[in-house]
Design a protein around this motif. Sequence first.
Motif, PDB file in Angstrom:
ATOM      1  N   ALA A   1       0.837  -1.194   0.000  1.00 50.30           N
ATOM      2  CA  ALA A   1       0.000   0.000   0.000  1.00 50.30           C
ATOM      3  C   ALA A   1       0.870   1.241   0.000  1.00 50.30           C
ATOM      4  O   ALA A   1       2.062   1.175   0.281  1.00 50.30           O
ATOM      5  N   GLY A   2       0.237   2.366  -0.289  1.00 53.04           N
ATOM      6  CA  GLY A   2       0.963   3.620  -0.243  1.00 53.04           C
ATOM      7  C   GLY A   2       0.025   4.804  -0.297  1.00 53.04           C
ATOM      8  O   GLY A   2      -1.162   4.691  -0.586  1.00 53.04           O
ATOM      9  N   LYS A   3       0.606   5.970  -0.031  1.00 52.23           N
ATOM     10  CA  LYS A   3      -0.121   7.232  -0.017  1.00 52.23           C
ATOM     11  C   LYS A   3      -0.226   7.765  -1.434  1.00 52.23           C
ATOM     12  O   LYS A   3       0.695   7.652  -2.227  1.00 52.23           O
ATOM     13  N   LEU A   4      -1.371   8.346  -1.731  1.00 46.47           N
ATOM     14  CA  LEU A   4      -1.552   9.038  -2.998  1.00 46.47           C
ATOM     15  C   LEU A   4      -1.004  10.452  -2.891  1.00 46.47           C
ATOM     16  O   LEU A   4      -1.044  11.053  -1.823  1.00 46.47           O
ATOM     17  N   GLU A   5      -0.527  10.984  -4.002  1.00 43.07           N
ATOM     18  CA  GLU A   5      -0.256  12.410  -4.090  1.00 43.07           C
ATOM     19  C   GLU A   5      -1.595  13.054  -4.455  1.00 43.07           C
ATOM     20  O   GLU A   5      -2.436  12.423  -5.095  1.00 43.07           O
ATOM     21  N   TYR A   6      -1.816  14.302  -4.049  1.00 47.47           N
ATOM     22  CA  TYR A   6      -3.076  14.962  -4.370  1.00 47.47           C
ATOM     23  C   TYR A   6      -3.287  14.952  -5.882  1.00 47.47           C
ATOM     24  O   TYR A   6      -2.385  15.306  -6.637  1.00 47.47           O
TER      25      TYR A   6
ATOM     26  N   LEU B   1      -0.481   0.166  -9.048  1.00 44.33           N
ATOM     27  CA  LEU B   1       0.521  -0.564  -9.839  1.00 44.33           C
ATOM     28  C   LEU B   1       1.930  -0.175  -9.402  1.00 44.33           C
ATOM     29  O   LEU B   1       2.806  -1.030  -9.256  1.00 44.33           O
ATOM     30  N   ARG B   2       2.134   1.132  -9.182  1.00 42.45           N
ATOM     31  CA  ARG B   2       3.447   1.625  -8.741  1.00 42.45           C
ATOM     32  C   ARG B   2       3.830   1.037  -7.382  1.00 42.45           C
ATOM     33  O   ARG B   2       4.928   0.520  -7.201  1.00 42.45           O
ATOM     34  N   GLU B   3       2.906   1.112  -6.418  1.00 40.00           N
ATOM     35  CA  GLU B   3       3.202   0.614  -5.069  1.00 40.00           C
ATOM     36  C   GLU B   3       3.467  -0.889  -5.065  1.00 40.00           C
ATOM     37  O   GLU B   3       4.359  -1.360  -4.372  1.00 40.00           O
ATOM     38  N   LEU B   4       2.694  -1.639  -5.840  1.00 41.73           N
ATOM     39  CA  LEU B   4       2.887  -3.088  -5.917  1.00 41.73           C
ATOM     40  C   LEU B   4       4.290  -3.405  -6.421  1.00 41.73           C
ATOM     41  O   LEU B   4       5.000  -4.232  -5.848  1.00 41.73           O
ATOM     42  N   LYS B   5       4.707  -2.737  -7.482  1.00 36.29           N
ATOM     43  CA  LYS B   5       6.035  -2.980  -8.053  1.00 36.29           C
ATOM     44  C   LYS B   5       7.130  -2.537  -7.100  1.00 36.29           C
ATOM     45  O   LYS B   5       8.107  -3.256  -6.881  1.00 36.29           O
ATOM     46  N   GLU B   6       6.972  -1.343  -6.502  1.00 40.61           N
ATOM     47  CA  GLU B   6       7.989  -0.844  -5.575  1.00 40.61           C
ATOM     48  C   GLU B   6       8.191  -1.781  -4.392  1.00 40.61           C
ATOM     49  O   GLU B   6       9.321  -2.095  -4.030  1.00 40.61           O
ATOM     50  N   GLU B   7       7.083  -2.226  -3.789  1.00 40.38           N
ATOM     51  CA  GLU B   7       7.180  -2.986  -2.544  1.00 40.38           C
ATOM     52  C   GLU B   7       7.467  -4.469  -2.744  1.00 40.38           C
ATOM     53  O   GLU B   7       8.101  -5.084  -1.896  1.00 40.38           O
ATOM     54  N   THR B   8       6.980  -5.057  -3.833  1.00 39.06           N
ATOM     55  CA  THR B   8       7.134  -6.512  -4.009  1.00 39.06           C
ATOM     56  C   THR B   8       7.895  -6.902  -5.272  1.00 39.06           C
ATOM     57  O   THR B   8       8.326  -8.044  -5.392  1.00 39.06           O
ATOM     58  N   GLY B   9       7.987  -6.002  -6.233  1.00 38.32           N
ATOM     59  CA  GLY B   9       8.579  -6.345  -7.521  1.00 38.32           C
ATOM     60  C   GLY B   9       7.583  -6.973  -8.479  1.00 38.32           C
ATOM     61  O   GLY B   9       7.943  -7.343  -9.593  1.00 38.32           O
ATOM     62  N   ALA B  10       6.322  -7.105  -8.081  1.00 36.93           N
ATOM     63  CA  ALA B  10       5.317  -7.779  -8.911  1.00 36.93           C
ATOM     64  C   ALA B  10       4.664  -6.815  -9.901  1.00 36.93           C
ATOM     65  O   ALA B  10       4.379  -5.664  -9.571  1.00 36.93           O
ATOM     66  N   VAL B  11       4.407  -7.344 -11.105  1.00 34.16           N
ATOM     67  CA  VAL B  11       3.655  -6.634 -12.138  1.00 34.16           C
ATOM     68  C   VAL B  11       2.511  -7.567 -12.542  1.00 34.16           C
ATOM     69  O   VAL B  11       2.754  -8.693 -12.973  1.00 34.16           O
ATOM     70  N   PRO B  12       1.251  -7.118 -12.398  1.00 37.30           N
ATOM     71  CA  PRO B  12       0.122  -8.023 -12.659  1.00 37.30           C
ATOM     72  C   PRO B  12      -0.271  -8.097 -14.132  1.00 37.30           C
ATOM     73  O   PRO B  12      -0.214  -7.101 -14.848  1.00 37.30           O
ATOM     74  N   GLY B  13      -0.723  -9.286 -14.537  1.00 44.18           N
ATOM     75  CA  GLY B  13      -1.348  -9.448 -15.839  1.00 44.18           C
ATOM     76  C   GLY B  13      -2.825  -9.081 -15.776  1.00 44.18           C
ATOM     77  O   GLY B  13      -3.399  -8.603 -16.748  1.00 44.18           O
ATOM     78  N   ARG B  14      -3.433  -9.315 -14.607  1.00 36.85           N
ATOM     79  CA  ARG B  14      -4.830  -8.931 -14.368  1.00 36.85           C
ATOM     80  C   ARG B  14      -4.865  -8.048 -13.125  1.00 36.85           C
ATOM     81  O   ARG B  14      -4.234  -8.364 -12.118  1.00 36.85           O
ATOM     82  N   TYR B  15      -5.650  -6.961 -13.217  1.00 39.32           N
ATOM     83  CA  TYR B  15      -5.657  -5.965 -12.146  1.00 39.32           C
ATOM     84  C   TYR B  15      -7.039  -5.341 -12.130  1.00 39.32           C
ATOM     85  O   TYR B  15      -7.486  -4.785 -13.127  1.00 39.32           O
ATOM     86  N   GLU B  16      -7.745  -5.465 -10.998  1.00 43.49           N
ATOM     87  CA  GLU B  16      -9.122  -4.979 -10.940  1.00 43.49           C
ATOM     88  C   GLU B  16      -9.428  -4.336  -9.595  1.00 43.49           C
ATOM     89  O   GLU B  16      -8.805  -4.644  -8.581  1.00 43.49           O
TER      90      GLU B  16
ATOM     91  N   LEU C   1      12.166  -0.019  -3.330  1.00 46.78           N
ATOM     92  CA  LEU C   1      11.669   0.625  -2.115  1.00 46.78           C
ATOM     93  C   LEU C   1      12.116   2.075  -2.037  1.00 46.78           C
ATOM     94  O   LEU C   1      13.193   2.436  -2.524  1.00 46.78           O
ATOM     95  N   ASP C   2      11.275   2.899  -1.391  1.00 51.36           N
ATOM     96  CA  ASP C   2      11.660   4.274  -1.110  1.00 51.36           C
ATOM     97  C   ASP C   2      12.818   4.252  -0.118  1.00 51.36           C
ATOM     98  O   ASP C   2      12.967   3.288   0.653  1.00 51.36           O
ATOM     99  N   PRO C   3      13.653   5.296  -0.089  1.00 55.32           N
ATOM    100  CA  PRO C   3      14.820   5.313   0.814  1.00 55.32           C
ATOM    101  C   PRO C   3      14.472   5.138   2.293  1.00 55.32           C
ATOM    102  O   PRO C   3      15.275   4.615   3.055  1.00 55.32           O
ATOM    103  N   ASP C   4      13.263   5.567   2.690  1.00 60.25           N
ATOM    104  CA  ASP C   4      12.866   5.453   4.103  1.00 60.25           C
ATOM    105  C   ASP C   4      11.909   4.288   4.343  1.00 60.25           C
ATOM    106  O   ASP C   4      11.221   4.234   5.352  1.00 60.25           O
ATOM    107  N   GLU C   5      11.879   3.329   3.414  1.00 60.52           N
ATOM    108  CA  GLU C   5      10.937   2.207   3.494  1.00 60.52           C
ATOM    109  C   GLU C   5      11.703   0.915   3.734  1.00 60.52           C
ATOM    110  O   GLU C   5      12.597   0.561   2.983  1.00 60.52           O
ATOM    111  N   PHE C   6      11.328   0.218   4.806  1.00 59.94           N
ATOM    112  CA  PHE C   6      11.955  -1.050   5.156  1.00 59.94           C
ATOM    113  C   PHE C   6      10.846  -2.055   5.410  1.00 59.94           C
ATOM    114  O   PHE C   6       9.988  -1.835   6.261  1.00 59.94           O
ATOM    115  N   LEU C   7      10.850  -3.143   4.657  1.00 55.58           N
ATOM    116  CA  LEU C   7       9.797  -4.141   4.823  1.00 55.58           C
ATOM    117  C   LEU C   7      10.282  -5.511   4.383  1.00 55.58           C
ATOM    118  O   LEU C   7      11.265  -5.640   3.653  1.00 55.58           O
ATOM    119  N   ASN C   8       9.597  -6.519   4.871  1.00 54.61           N
ATOM    120  CA  ASN C   8       9.843  -7.901   4.462  1.00 54.61           C
ATOM    121  C   ASN C   8       8.645  -8.384   3.663  1.00 54.61           C
ATOM    122  O   ASN C   8       7.500  -8.132   4.044  1.00 54.61           O
TER     123      ASN C   8
END
Length: 182
Positions: free
Chosen positions: A79-84, A93-108, A139-146
């Motif tokens: 998950a992530g914050k939206l910009e206004y 799509l951006r947050e999914l790729k940033e946090e997990t590296g995943a790119v979906p074929g189906r997205y709804e 990941l963003d520079p201030d983002e740490f996750l497993n």
Amino acid sequence: MSNQMDLTERTLSREDIFHGRVITVHVDTVELPNGAASTREVADHPGGVAVLPLDGENNVLAVTQYRYVFQRPMLEIPAGKLEYGEDPYQAGLRELKEETGAVPGRYESLGKLIPSPGCYGETLYLYLARDLQMSEQHLDPDEFLNVERIPFAEMVRRCLSGEIEDAKTLVAVLKAKALLGL
């Protein structure tokens, strides 16, 4: 039931209290439906996006990150914050790729969630991602996750047992269970 009361509260005045990177806080004086005045403390937020990623074996790509407010790590969906003004669909799509590296074929879309309407002005947009292709995290520079793969049935069990407390994760997992019949 045509005799329903107009429940609208009208803003009489606003005092800005705080402007931060993520939220702004103001205190409003409002006129209640009966004409009396009251105050409302409001935290405005640009909104967020969360994605339930399911791989081909019905595992969820879940993330664990430290949540300072609660002083502990929490298991969540990416998950992530939206910009206004940002498009939630693309942000997911951006947050999914940033946090997990995943790119979906189906997205709804799984709809929207208003986590705390009493004082917090955030809307969370929920998505389901499937047919995942894996690449690198960014990941963003201030983002740490497993990241871990957890069987969908186990995620449902953890939601129902109270082990998972995060609202966006609860709603996305349980909606997907109802919609997909998994």
